[in-house]
Write a protein that holds these residues in place. Sequence first.
Motif, mmCIF file in Angstrom:
data_model
loop_
_atom_site.group_PDB
_atom_site.id
_atom_site.type_symbol
_atom_site.label_atom_id
_atom_site.label_comp_id
_atom_site.label_asym_id
_atom_site.label_seq_id
_atom_site.Cartn_x
_atom_site.Cartn_y
_atom_site.Cartn_z
ATOM 1 N N MET A 1 -7.734 3.165 9.751
ATOM 2 C CA MET A 1 -6.393 2.786 9.206
ATOM 3 C C MET A 1 -6.714 2.055 7.984
ATOM 4 S SD MET A 1 -3.849 0.277 10.999
ATOM 5 C CE MET A 1 -3.828 1.323 12.771
ATOM 6 N N LEU A 2 -5.566 2.354 7.016
ATOM 7 C CA LEU A 2 -5.722 1.804 5.678
ATOM 8 C C LEU A 2 -4.560 0.834 5.233
ATOM 9 C CD1 LEU A 2 -6.674 1.332 2.903
ATOM 10 C CD2 LEU A 2 -5.316 3.544 2.076
ATOM 11 N N ILE A 3 -4.774 -0.474 5.398
ATOM 12 C CA ILE A 3 -3.623 -1.421 5.125
ATOM 13 C C ILE A 3 -3.829 -2.135 3.787
ATOM 14 C CG2 ILE A 3 -2.724 -3.788 6.110
ATOM 15 C CD1 ILE A 3 -3.643 -3.171 8.766
ATOM 16 N N ARG A 4 -2.719 -2.038 3.038
ATOM 17 C CA ARG A 4 -2.810 -2.675 1.652
ATOM 18 C C ARG A 4 -1.922 -3.893 1.807
ATOM 19 N NH1 ARG A 4 -3.075 0.256 -3.019
ATOM 20 N NH2 ARG A 4 -2.507 -0.443 -4.827
ATOM 21 N N VAL A 5 -2.750 -4.902 1.575
ATOM 22 C CA VAL A 5 -2.392 -6.442 1.611
ATOM 23 C C VAL A 5 -2.020 -6.745 0.309
ATOM 24 C CG1 VAL A 5 -3.060 -8.717 2.333
ATOM 25 C CG2 VAL A 5 -3.852 -6.866 3.692
ATOM 26 N N ALA A 26 -9.095 -7.853 10.978
ATOM 27 C CA ALA A 26 -8.927 -6.284 11.246
ATOM 28 C C ALA A 26 -9.846 -5.820 12.250
ATOM 29 C CB ALA A 26 -9.224 -5.844 9.865
ATOM 30 N N ALA A 27 -9.404 -4.726 12.897
ATOM 31 C CA ALA A 27 -10.006 -4.204 14.009
ATOM 32 C C ALA A 27 -11.076 -3.233 13.366
ATOM 33 C CB ALA A 27 -8.758 -3.150 14.687
ATOM 34 N N PRO A 28 -12.148 -2.868 13.906
ATOM 35 C CA PRO A 28 -13.007 -1.948 13.635
ATOM 36 C C PRO A 28 -12.405 -0.606 13.266
ATOM 37 C CG PRO A 28 -13.958 -2.834 15.448
ATOM 38 C CD PRO A 28 -12.510 -3.308 15.365
ATOM 39 N N GLY A 29 -12.649 -0.202 11.931
ATOM 40 C CA GLY A 29 -12.074 1.176 11.644
ATOM 41 C C GLY A 29 -10.830 0.762 10.681
ATOM 42 N N VAL A 57 5.688 -6.054 -6.123
ATOM 43 C CA VAL A 57 5.482 -5.758 -4.770
ATOM 44 C C VAL A 57 5.943 -4.287 -4.749
ATOM 45 C CG1 VAL A 57 6.297 -5.774 -2.451
ATOM 46 C CG2 VAL A 57 5.729 -8.063 -3.596
ATOM 47 N N ALA A 58 6.941 -3.892 -5.188
ATOM 48 C CA ALA A 58 7.758 -2.333 -5.167
ATOM 49 C C ALA A 58 6.428 -1.616 -6.021
ATOM 50 C CB ALA A 58 9.023 -2.282 -5.954
ATOM 51 N N ASP A 59 5.932 -2.153 -7.105
ATOM 52 C CA ASP A 59 5.147 -1.228 -7.935
ATOM 53 C C ASP A 59 3.880 -0.959 -7.017
ATOM 54 O OD1 ASP A 59 5.754 -2.511 -11.194
ATOM 55 O OD2 ASP A 59 6.635 -0.728 -10.265
ATOM 56 N N GLU A 60 3.495 -1.778 -6.442
ATOM 57 C CA GLU A 60 2.143 -1.875 -5.400
ATOM 58 C C GLU A 60 2.422 -1.055 -4.203
ATOM 59 O OE1 GLU A 60 -0.065 -3.455 -7.920
ATOM 60 O OE2 GLU A 60 -1.050 -2.993 -5.927
ATOM 61 N N VAL A 61 3.755 -0.917 -3.786
ATOM 62 C CA VAL A 61 3.911 -0.241 -2.699
ATOM 63 C C VAL A 61 3.888 1.425 -3.150
ATOM 64 C CG1 VAL A 61 5.606 0.804 -0.924
ATOM 65 C CG2 VAL A 61 5.292 -1.915 -1.146
ATOM 66 N N ARG A 62 4.584 1.465 -4.403
ATOM 67 C CA ARG A 62 4.619 3.189 -4.751
ATOM 68 C C ARG A 62 3.095 3.475 -5.086
ATOM 69 N NH1 ARG A 62 8.948 4.514 -7.916
ATOM 70 N NH2 ARG A 62 7.611 4.994 -9.942
ATOM 71 N N LYS A 63 2.183 2.400 -5.617
ATOM 72 C CA LYS A 63 0.769 2.885 -5.872
ATOM 73 C C LYS A 63 -0.068 3.201 -4.544
ATOM 74 C CE LYS A 63 -0.206 -0.230 -9.639
ATOM 75 N NZ LYS A 63 -0.710 -1.664 -9.831
ATOM 76 N N GLY A 64 0.418 2.310 -3.390
ATOM 77 C CA GLY A 64 -0.240 2.333 -2.073
ATOM 78 C C GLY A 64 0.336 3.985 -1.297
ATOM 79 N N GLU A 65 1.610 4.444 -1.566
ATOM 80 C CA GLU A 65 2.104 5.543 -1.243
ATOM 81 C C GLU A 65 1.329 6.872 -1.810
ATOM 82 O OE1 GLU A 65 4.781 6.063 1.203
ATOM 83 O OE2 GLU A 65 3.577 4.405 1.423
ATOM 84 N N ARG A 66 0.568 6.670 -3.035
ATOM 85 C CA ARG A 66 -0.242 7.583 -3.501
ATOM 86 C C ARG A 66 -1.579 7.764 -2.888
ATOM 87 N NH1 ARG A 66 2.817 6.107 -8.268
ATOM 88 N NH2 ARG A 66 1.203 4.552 -8.990
ATOM 89 N N GLU A 67 -1.845 6.621 -2.362
ATOM 90 C CA GLU A 67 -3.517 6.500 -1.626
ATOM 91 C C GLU A 67 -3.285 6.626 -0.319
ATOM 92 O OE1 GLU A 67 -4.119 3.392 -5.353
ATOM 93 O OE2 GLU A 67 -4.395 2.797 -3.297
ATOM 94 N N GLY A 68 -2.185 6.986 0.341
ATOM 95 C CA GLY A 68 -2.161 7.279 1.932
ATOM 96 C C GLY A 68 -2.255 6.137 2.755
ATOM 97 N N ALA A 210 0.662 -5.313 11.794
ATOM 98 C CA ALA A 210 0.593 -4.163 11.210
ATOM 99 C C ALA A 210 -0.390 -2.978 12.007
ATOM 100 C CB ALA A 210 0.167 -4.309 9.741
ATOM 101 N N GLU A 211 -1.301 -3.463 12.482
ATOM 102 C CA GLU A 211 -2.167 -2.575 13.109
ATOM 103 C C GLU A 211 -1.586 -2.081 14.449
ATOM 104 O OE1 GLU A 211 -6.893 -4.006 12.230
ATOM 105 O OE2 GLU A 211 -5.600 -5.089 14.046
#
Length: 243
Positions: A1-5, A26-29, A57-68, A210-211
Amino acid sequence: MLIRVINPNTTRSMTEKIGISAQRVAAPGTRIVATNPDSGPVSIESHFDEAISAVGVADEVRKGEREGTDAYVIACFGDPGLLAARELTRAPVLGIAEAAFHLATMISTRFSIVTTLSRTGIIAEHLLQSYGFAHHCRRVRAAEIPVLDLEDDGACALNRIVDECRRAKDEDNIGAIVLGCGGMADLADEIRDAVGLPIVEGVTAAVKLAETLASLKLGTSKFGDLAFPPPKRFTGRFEHLSS
Ligand code: 5HY
């Protein structure tokens, strides 16, 4: 799981500290990517700072969307741009204030908040109202420390926070304290040991929630007001947001 903080201010050292605290719980994985916008305030201590940081924040979410990215955490106690961020993704987006309020009410019937500056206390009060937690919160207190003092070991920010937490414990008839700044992410254990009361810290609370949401495949609903924003042209320095 990928979490963008996402640390909505642009102070890299605070982003790294927030990332370490997040990865520690964060949990293992679960992989934590801690980021901050390139442009914006070095600290968020006013409504104006909040307004500008919400675009970052909006710009960082848009970047995060490109990184799955599987889930997002907004690591500033004003939860700046939370609803706008939710519009931009199907993934769950957690604000650290909202997450902390939820957990605090699961372990206590009444809590107090200890934030940095009294001038930003009103922002926490507005969130308590809009999230429906106002009747659970006894007081929004301030240690009267500028946010960036949390980055300066010499500023004895920790002592001032502990003193204010002790006053809350003695005066507010509460069962827990919520820390009111992302920059306090690494202080929860020391404060808990010094004050002897459950301390709810938002970054770690938001990472665990989030997890939970992502593992239950509970993402942001695209039905209603959190649907993707209607495509439109943006002008001037926001032209890149056109869709
Ligand atoms: C925060 N400011 O969490 C808020 C805290 C505050 O830059 N990160 C900031 O004082 O409102």
